[in-house]
Scaffold this motif. Structure first.
Motif, PDB file in Angstrom:
ATOM      1  N   LYS A 200      27.998  23.066  32.872  1.00 47.04           N
ATOM      2  CA  LYS A 200      26.554  23.055  32.681  1.00 47.04           C
ATOM      3  C   LYS A 200      25.947  24.461  32.757  1.00 47.04           C
ATOM      4  O   LYS A 200      24.741  24.619  32.743  1.00 47.04           O
ATOM      5  N   TYR A 201      26.791  25.461  32.851  1.00 52.22           N
ATOM      6  CA  TYR A 201      26.343  26.851  32.824  1.00 52.22           C
ATOM      7  C   TYR A 201      27.367  27.666  32.032  1.00 52.22           C
ATOM      8  O   TYR A 201      28.547  27.303  31.963  1.00 52.22           O
TER       9      TYR A 201
ATOM     10  N   ASP B 271      20.009  36.436  31.446  1.00 50.25           N
ATOM     11  CA  ASP B 271      19.021  35.690  32.228  1.00 50.25           C
ATOM     12  C   ASP B 271      17.744  35.430  31.432  1.00 50.25           C
ATOM     13  O   ASP B 271      17.114  34.383  31.575  1.00 50.25           O
ATOM     14  N   LYS B 272      17.383  36.370  30.564  1.00 51.01           N
ATOM     15  CA  LYS B 272      16.152  36.209  29.793  1.00 51.01           C
ATOM     16  C   LYS B 272      16.334  35.282  28.601  1.00 51.01           C
ATOM     17  O   LYS B 272      15.436  34.497  28.265  1.00 51.01           O
ATOM     18  N   LEU B 273      17.499  35.341  27.966  1.00 59.27           N
ATOM     19  CA  LEU B 273      17.703  34.618  26.707  1.00 59.27           C
ATOM     20  C   LEU B 273      18.180  33.184  26.892  1.00 59.27           C
ATOM     21  O   LEU B 273      18.026  32.369  25.993  1.00 59.27           O
TER      22      LEU B 273
ATOM     23  N   VAL C 106      20.883  27.958  38.451  1.00 56.79           N
ATOM     24  CA  VAL C 106      22.061  27.114  38.662  1.00 56.79           C
ATOM     25  C   VAL C 106      22.904  27.635  39.825  1.00 56.79           C
ATOM     26  O   VAL C 106      23.316  26.866  40.704  1.00 56.79           O
ATOM     27  N   PHE C 107      23.141  28.954  39.876  1.00 59.71           N
ATOM     28  CA  PHE C 107      23.970  29.499  40.939  1.00 59.71           C
ATOM     29  C   PHE C 107      23.265  29.435  42.296  1.00 59.71           C
ATOM     30  O   PHE C 107      23.916  29.252  43.327  1.00 59.71           O
TER      31      PHE C 107
ATOM     32  N   GLU D 169      23.120  26.686  47.578  1.00 58.93           N
ATOM     33  CA  GLU D 169      22.456  25.800  48.541  1.00 58.93           C
ATOM     34  C   GLU D 169      23.329  24.585  48.858  1.00 58.93           C
ATOM     35  O   GLU D 169      23.444  24.177  50.013  1.00 58.93           O
ATOM     36  N   GLU D 170      23.955  24.016  47.827  1.00 56.88           N
ATOM     37  CA  GLU D 170      24.843  22.875  48.050  1.00 56.88           C
ATOM     38  C   GLU D 170      26.050  23.285  48.896  1.00 56.88           C
ATOM     39  O   GLU D 170      26.478  22.535  49.787  1.00 56.88           O
TER      40      GLU D 170
END
Length: 371
Positions: free
Chosen positions: A233-234, A348-350, A359-360, A365-366
């Protein structure tokens, strides 16, 4: 036909609920009793006589007061109130019974709805714009290899020592320089810049169990459209050095585990892309989100038709979404691909307006919660 009848019955029921408060029966009784009271009073004139007697006892005789009270002895107002109260009560009661009877006669169908979520699990409107920007990249043939950082032989003097250091630099205990680094970065932007991750959801808003549920997205094909199921997903982060130890570990892990069959299937023909999701049973008043996701990229507006099939429905339910391309195109140079800080900023911008960072952060956090 049944849907139209049900819609009109719902409108009638809402109107009826507006004129039928919880105490409607008390209101009707009060109006009728007030009307009866006015009729009796207009005929007996007891209150009129008391008012006249008290006024003339303490103030004096008044012909004006007598004429006003005599004029108000007409029973018409009381009769109208009695009729109004009775008609109101009968109309509300019969109207409610009629609506309940008609709705009971209609066949019961589940109410199914399809929604799309973006990569951040935010609900998309029926018309949405893909985040980020499209890119114009150099051809792979024009993108150079990553060059090794050369050591100065004069520092070491002894050529054998220099050769040993050069060997260590190249190997790094199983690591080797990734000459395709800049081309891999271009590949990441080519795939992900100006694209949007889409999650598919379906809900059953009725009180009826839905069986044989499946969802299909149909998207007309054109040259600038891409629909695919990404590996993650990334986007992958190209590395300056290839670690062959990691590659062997990954291969061994894959060989020890069976690959599960995904719920989401993507196929195509000459005209359309098809995204199919077989849900099967969907309980009443429930919401379901598919585990997989697709990556959509388009350079012009495209319609996404969502069709829900269900055994209980007389015909499929259809909803149309419109996806607009990103606002603008970024031109990426070879220097931006070769400089790590420039590339990170571009990525990061595009890609979905900073999606990779989000996402990271979520993954960190998880991890902290689990540790």
């Amino acid at each position: 036909m049944h849907e139209k009848v049900n819609r009109w019955l719902d409108i009638a029921e809402r109107i009826l609920n507006l004129i039928k408060p919880k105490a409607y029966n008390t209101i009707a009784k009060s109006v009728v009793l007030t009307g009866i009271g006015l009729i009796v009073e207009s005929q007996v004139n007891f209150l009129h006589a008391v008012v006249v007697a008290l006024f003339e006892e303490y103030i004096g005789k008044s012909e004006i007061l007598r004429s006003v009270l005599n004029a108000s002895s007409d029973p018409t107002v009381g009769v109208l109130l009695v009729l109004t109260g009775m008609v109101y009560h009968v109309a509300v009661t019969l109207g409610k019974d009629f609506i309940d009877t008609k709705k009971a006669e209609l066949p019961k169908y589940p109410i199914l709805n399809c929604l799309l979520l973006n990569g951040d699990k935010e609900e998309l409107n029926s018309e949405f714009t893909v985040r980020g920007k499209l890119v114009s990249l150099p051809d792979n043939g024009n993108i150079p290899d990553q060059e090794e950082t050369k050591l100065d032989e004069s520092i070491y003097g002894n050529s054998s020592i220099f050769q040993t250091m050069q060997l260590l630099q190249n190997s790094h205990f199983g690591k080797q320089l990734n000459k395709d680094l800049y081309r891999e970065r271009a590949g990441v932007l080519r795939e992900w810049a100006g694209a949007e991750i889409l999650y598919l959801t379906v809900s059953n808003d009725s009180r009826i169990l839905a069986n044989g549920v499946s969802v299909e997205l149909t998207i007309p094909r054109h040259k600038g459209l891409s629909i695919k199921v990404p590996k993650n997903k990334y986007p992958e982060e190209p590395k300056a050095e290839n670690d062959y130890n990691d590659r062997f570990q990954i291969q061994s892990i894959h060989s020890c585990h069976n690959v599960s069959i995904p719920d989401l299937r993507v196929s195509s023909d000459a005209k359309n892309y098809y995204i199919k999701w077989r849900v099967n049973r969907l309980q009443a008043q429930t919401y379901l989100e598919v585990d997989e996701y697709v990556l959509l990229k388009t350079d012009k507006p495209v319609d996404i038709q969502c069709t829900i099939f269900c055994d209980e429905l007389p015909e499929p339910t259809k909803t149309t979404f419109k996806a607009n391309p990103p606002l603008g195109t970024a031109i990426v140079s070879i220097d931006e691909l070769s400089d790590e800080s420039y590339y990170a900023s571009l990525r990061d911008k595009l890609i979905m307006d900073g999606y990779v960072i989000r996402v990271f952060e979520e993954m960190m956090e998880e991890y902290e919660l689990e540790s």
